[in-house]
Write a protein that holds these residues in place. Structure first.
Motif, PDB file in Angstrom:
ATOM      1  N   UNK A  26       0.831  -1.216   0.000  1.00  0.00           N
ATOM      2  CA  UNK A  26       0.000   0.000   0.000  1.00  0.00           C
ATOM      3  C   UNK A  26       0.866   1.266   0.000  1.00  0.00           C
ATOM      4  N   UNK A  27       1.819   1.420   0.947  1.00  0.00           N
ATOM      5  CA  UNK A  27       2.657   2.633   0.853  1.00  0.00           C
ATOM      6  C   UNK A  27       3.501   2.670  -0.420  1.00  0.00           C
ATOM      7  N   UNK A  55       2.713   1.533  -3.404  1.00  0.00           N
ATOM      8  CA  UNK A  55       1.856   1.993  -4.499  1.00  0.00           C
ATOM      9  C   UNK A  55       1.492   3.460  -4.331  1.00  0.00           C
ATOM     10  N   UNK A  56       1.251   3.862  -3.074  1.00  0.00           N
ATOM     11  CA  UNK A  56       0.913   5.269  -2.845  1.00  0.00           C
ATOM     12  C   UNK A  56       2.069   6.156  -3.284  1.00  0.00           C
ATOM     13  N   UNK A  57       3.292   5.739  -2.988  1.00  0.00           N
ATOM     14  CA  UNK A  57       4.457   6.542  -3.365  1.00  0.00           C
ATOM     15  C   UNK A  57       4.617   6.582  -4.882  1.00  0.00           C
ATOM     16  N   UNK A  58       4.482   5.430  -5.541  1.00  0.00           N
ATOM     17  CA  UNK A  58       4.749   5.385  -6.970  1.00  0.00           C
ATOM     18  C   UNK A  58       3.605   5.922  -7.816  1.00  0.00           C
ATOM     19  N   UNK A  59       2.367   5.659  -7.391  1.00  0.00           N
ATOM     20  CA  UNK A  59       1.238   6.011  -8.249  1.00  0.00           C
ATOM     21  C   UNK A  59       0.605   7.348  -7.878  1.00  0.00           C
ATOM     22  N   UNK A  60       0.487   7.629  -6.588  1.00  0.00           N
ATOM     23  CA  UNK A  60      -0.211   8.843  -6.172  1.00  0.00           C
ATOM     24  C   UNK A  60       0.775   9.966  -5.860  1.00  0.00           C
ATOM     25  N   UNK A  92       1.843  11.491  -2.923  1.00  0.00           N
ATOM     26  CA  UNK A  92       1.147  12.542  -2.169  1.00  0.00           C
ATOM     27  C   UNK A  92       2.018  13.787  -2.037  1.00  0.00           C
ATOM     28  N   UNK A  93       1.436  14.972  -2.290  1.00  0.00           N
ATOM     29  CA  UNK A  93       2.216  16.207  -2.230  1.00  0.00           C
ATOM     30  C   UNK A  93       2.468  16.641  -0.785  1.00  0.00           C
TER      31      UNK A  93
END
Lengths: 327, 247
Positions: free
Chosen positions: B94-95, B97-102, B104-105
């Motif tokens: 989950x983290x 994918x969050x780092x690579x795809x989303x 977060x700013x």
């Protein structure tokens, strides 16, 4: 998933590797859509907070699993019998005091405590260490000293209250704890052919295991961080009892690393010093990510008893110590 | 979970860690001092993952033989423990994918508008400002000096402040910047109210990064933790988001 291997199953067998591969393709294709889903500022903030909790905890978790793997691979079991007093009642405060020596935050101490138990350290002593290590190590005490300029009694109060809570919890476990609540970490499959083999098997296993539960805790903490209205805090700061309970509960929700929590506590200036002490004592011992990690490593039956008890004991002890040292 | 999957997850977490700490992305989440630790952790995880993968590949019955069935026993070294890996490990994706795809700013206007405390009370005596005309100050430093020291050290000095535009319900805007103690989970905001904004500055959308030069002017009333100090604007420049978005 063991079953009768039939020829049809052999053809259609979908393993984890395939799921990973298909998942990766789907995600890469859906990426623009995913990013636009995160246009919502609240969701975006939660995502940032979530990633930052994981990124901040990661180096500490790595240090923790390397240490726990080193304990499993290179320290003979007999060492712990010699290092800790045979009398278990005495072993608890000794293990609690050993917490002074592990410069890490709470993410590191969960795998280390699990490794200690697996190496034959009595659970009560390992638990005292689990609770005290993140709260009373030198880095944490120094950062508390820096965060509360002109109030060195805060450092003393934190040391005394955290140590007392850890030792009390260890003794509680000796008196009332049941071995069946604790799912002793099962490690026989991690015995490698050489100590270095054991080391890398244990380190990988512990990282993946504890890391997975860190993710659960991080998700919960990020959601609460964004969902909680900030006005609630102001409303309770005036009432001495609610203030202590409120900040203790906030420590559970925020799941901040123990090496930084003093700076956060210092910022709650409308709250009493005792309430802020409760924040500092509760946080390193029990918070959302720790509950999740403890449930994962020691079993759910253990976590549902241990977490609330720790919370009550930590709040009670900090109130007493605050009344004694901070007023 | 097979050893292969375990090693892939370790590799992915390690690579994601290296990816954000190699450049400057990590500054959106943690403080600069974390960088060496993140780099070392990333390398350790990649090494562990690669080592585990080599173990698993060595344990294959016939190395190099074409083997199309993924679930054939590949755990030769530890027979019967093919599924010994912790299931929770999947969650680590989950983290990643969050780092690579989303990606977060950094925290911005949304967090700043939720934070009502502007500065923590202090009775620390303020050192004189360093030399410089204008002198570049952290927004939090300016706020503390203005609110808790009566602006004493700011009198007669031209200051340069950097932050982002935080729109207010009345149509005006504040200059705001977030600060971290440790990571974005404990971030808090500092805000100042610019007055006499040059009319040619135009409408600045929320979140625009600007550098203001100006001077301190006293605000009415006694300083509290919610007080937002004023700055008399002499110049305003729209800038790119700084490498380190936090104070």
């Amino acid at each position: 998933m063991s079953g009768q291997p039939t020829s049809t199953r052999r053809r259609l067998r979908f393993g984890a590797l395939e799921i990973l591969a298909v998942g990766a393709v789907v995600l890469v294709v859906a990426q623009p859509h995913l990013v636009s889903m995160f246009d919502n500022p609240a969701l975006q903030t939660a995502a940032t907070v979530f990633v930052s909790i994981i990124v901040q905890a990661l180096p500490f978790l790595v240090v923790g699993v390397l240490l726990s793997a080193a304990i499993a691979a290179f320290v003979p079991k007999s060492f712990w019998q010699r290092a800790l007093p045979a009398n278990r009642v005495v072993a608890v405060p000794v293990a609690g005091a050993a917490g002074l020596l592990l410069p890490g935050c709470e993410c590191a101490s969960v795998p280390v405590a699990g490794s200690l138990m697996a190496r034959g350290v009595t659970p009560a002593a390992a638990l005292a260490f689990l609770l005290s290590a993140p709260a009373i190590n030198p880095i944490v005490l120094v950062s508390t000293f820096v965060a509360f300029p002109g109030q060195p009694q805060m450092v003393l109060a934190r040391l005394v209250a955290s140590f007392a809570t850890a030792v009390f919890m260890g003794w509680l476990w000796l008196r009332f704890g049941r071995a069946k609540w604790l799912r002793m970490p099962e490690r026989t499959h991690l015995e490698g052919s050489t100590p270095f083999h054991t080391f890398r098997l244990t380190a990988s296993h512990d990282f993946l295991h504890a890391g997975g539960f860190l993710v659960v805790g991080g998700l919960a903490a990020a959601a609460m961080n964004v969902a909680m209205p900030s006005e609630w805090m102001e409303a309770i700061s005036g009432n001495p009892v609610l203030a202590v309970l409120g900040l203790a509960l906030l420590a559970v929700i925020l799941s901040i690393c123990s090496e930084a929590d003093a700076f956060v506590a210092a910022s709650f200036t409308s709250f009493s010093l005792t309430a802020r002490l409760a924040f500092l004592v509760v946080g390193p011992m029990i918070d959302l990510k720790l509950m999740s990690m403890q449930a994962g490593i020691f079993g759910r039956a253990f976590a549902v008893r241990f977490a609330p008890t720790t919370f009550v004991v930590a709040v009670a002890v900090s109130s007493l110590v605050g009344w004694w040292l901070l007023s | 979970m097979t050893r292969e999957i375990q090693s892939i997850i370790l590799l992915l977490v390690g690579i994601a860690t290296l990816r954000i700490s190699w450049g400057t992305t990590y500054l959106n989440y943690v403080k600069e001092s974390m960088r060496p630790w993140l780099l070392v952790s990333g390398v350790i995880l990649v090494v562990l993952g690669a080592w585990l993968l080599i173990d698993a590949m060595r344990a294959r019955p016939e190395a190099g033989a074409s083997d199309d069935e993924p679930e054939t026993p590949t755990e030769g070294a530890d027979d019967g423990h093919a599924h010994s890996g912790p299931r929770a490990a999947w969650l680590l994706l989950i983290p990643v994918l969050t780092i690579f795809l989303v990606a977060p700013p950094a925290l911005g206007a949304y967090s700043a508008s939720r934070d009502t405390t502007n500065s923590i009370a202090t009775d620390r005596s303020m050192a004189p400002l360093p030399p410089g005309d204008p002198v570049t100050l952290y927004l939090s430093d300016y706020v503390t000096r203005a609110v808790w020291d009566g602006g004493r050290t700011l009198i007669g000095r031209s200051v340069s402040l950097t932050g982002f535009v935080l729109a207010q319900p009345d149509g005006s805007w504040l200059l705001a910047r977030m600060q971290l103690n440790c990571c974005a989970a404990d971030a808090f905001a500092s805000k100042v109210r610019p007055v006499n904004i040059p009319s040619d500055a135009g409408l600045l959308p929320e979140g625009t990064w600007v550098t203001l030069t100006g001077t301190w002017i006293p605000s009415e009333g006694v300083g509290t933790e919610e007080t937002i100090p004023l700055v008399d604007v002499a110049g305003l420049v729209v800038i790119e988001k700084p490498t380190n978005p936090y104070d």
